[in-house]
Design a protein around this motif. Structure first.
Motif: not given
Lengths: 334, 334
Positions: A263-266
């Motif tokens: 989720s960090l990336a998203l």
């Protein structure tokens, strides 16, 4: 002359703070503007001071009363003539301002507008027009709740007013007009909609036919016409569906470590989708059919939403949208 | 005796293949079941053979005609008496089956049901009840499109039928009944809804008041009552909003490498949300108020959706939902 925008400083869940901040912000984008904040002077000036605002682009008009979000529209505007909402609208009616912006009680705003600004000659009922985010160009839906009971002729007039609004705001000369319905065929729907379909088909509008709920986000129509009951149910259903999905996703994304890393990336993507659905970007609802520009923001408007509502108000004043609707109505009445 | 379910083998966008596969699948869960597939024998048996099905739990009844998804309901059921849809419903009317399941033309299904099964005594109008996914317990909305024009008494009856259905299916003795509306106060809404609110308030139903579009996914009500126009617009708006958001997310997730890596980790979460919104899990729409169990699946039903529709049909037969509605109506009529 620079437009003078009357702003209900006490309207909305975060008034006066967010309203005043929104007014200050908009001046950065539109420096020539005159803003008149109507509300409790002491509270309003406290926010202006704390934000370090100095200058003569904002005036404050002191009124003592406030109409709450849950108050009865007609009763409240009768009993609270010294409220920011009523006093502000009166100022527009008396030519002391060019437009009125509020994030307060929509019903009260509509009732006071009808009383003090009155309807444009020939307009049977004013309508609430909202912009629904869906990418470019956005969709305008009306009526979003001013008229729970409609006659077919109201719907035709909503289409005409919606056309003028869409043209003014998004620069599309002949926007595609759709009629909300439960099927594509012209025999579909309630008797109200079957008759309205016939009237729209005969009109010289760019009528593209019925639009179903699942096609609102397609680009079949630019302006979708509905009775105020159905229109209101639609915008609230979109709101409910969107927040349900986004909260489900957020919950699942943050549940376990593996998802957390992902989720960090998203997060940027999720934020972007959220923003694309953000009513705050779209400047609130416009009351169409009145002798004046009136914009009602969402009750939960923050500074950004207020800023955008004021921007839309300025556009509508500069584009002379009210005068253009009056002209179309004259043509209709003849 | 095991329930005998009549299945319209030719109904839906993926018929007969997905319908026949759904029928085969359901037998794995409910081995005692009898399924009668009505449709073009040759096409149906080809699918049975290719799936390697052998056994006497499925019978095929050969009829030559098919009613298309876009055909006019009343005209098509008149001109195509030898269609899978009409022939299948006739079989239920004549006691040759206990329930009818189709993923075909909803309007035709409704028209043929009214003609051959007829309304339960005292029922003014049948309604379409759909289950809306929102977590547990799910929401049942009716009418989802059978009656575009309603009178207040129809809405009260929808509430009663919805109650019996919800109780049968989800085991809640007194489900919370809500009325869709554009505000919480009982004075809100069109004249239809103001009157209906009064009737529901006076009834002995567990009426919780008005429910706005944004609260459908909350748990204020288990059964939400609407006229068929509004109800149909609601379910299609939910569908449209959900697919717009999910496709926006998918696009953004797969746009750049960083998101791509993230999405690998998040795909399970996204899939889960998608599944929670999947109408295929919920077994289609039930036509309530008729002398028989009739379930209409989404036109785009795949085997899983057909399987779940058949499961719901079996439940409704075993729970004697039709008989229970008849009993409630008798009580009302007295």
């Amino acid at each position: 002359m620079a437009p003078r925008i009357i702003v209900d400083a006490m309207g909305g869940d975060y008034a006066p703070r967010e309203v005043v901040l929104g007014a200050i912000e908009v001046l950065r984008f539109l420096p020539g503007l005159q803003i008149i904040l109507v509300g409790r002077r002491e509270e309003v000036e406290k926010v202006l001071q704390s934000a370090g605002f100095a200058g003569d682009a904002i005036h404050v008009v002191d009124v003592p009363e406030v109409i709450g979000m849950e108050e009865h529209p007609v009763e409240s505007i009768r009993s609270k003539e010294d409220s920011s909402l009523v006093a502000g609208l009166k100022m527009v009616a008396e030519g002391e301002g060019d437009a009125f912006v509020s994030a307060g009680n929509t019903g009260a705003c509509l009732a006071a507008s009808l009383r003090y600004l009155q309807r444009i000659r020939g307009v049977l009922r004013p309508a609430i027009a909202v912009t629904i985010p869906r990418g470019s160009p956005p969709l305008v839906l009306l009526d979003a709740g001013a008229n729970a009971d409609c006659r077919p002729e109201f719907l035709t007039q909503f289409a005409i007013m919606g056309k003028v609004y869409y043209r003014s705001r998004f620069g599309v000369k002949e926007p595609k007009i759709g009629l909300i319905n439960i099927g594509e065929e012209e025999t579909k729907g309630s008797s109200l909609y079957i008759t309205a379909h016939g009237l729209l088909k005969e009109s010289d509008l760019n009528f593209v036919g019925n639009v179903e709920g699942r096609d609102l986000f397609g680009f079949k129509a630019d302006v979708v016409v509905a009775d105020g009951f159905t229109g209101n149910v639609i915008i609230k259903t979109i709101e409910g569906t969107a927040s349900m999905i986004l909260s489900q996703l957020k919950e699942k994304f943050t549940r376990d470590l593996r998802s957390k890393l992902g989720s960090l990336a998203l997060l940027p993507a999720l934020r972007e989708v959220k923003r694309s659905l953000d009513y705050q970007e779209y400047g609130g609802a416009l009351l169409l059919g009145l002798n004046g520009v009136v914009i009602v923001g969402h009750g939960s408007s923050r500074a950004k939403a207020v800023r955008n509502s004021i921007k839309v108000a300025v556009e509508m004043v500069q584009e002379k949208t009210v005068e253009k609707i009056a002209k179309e109505m004259e043509r209709e009445v003849r």
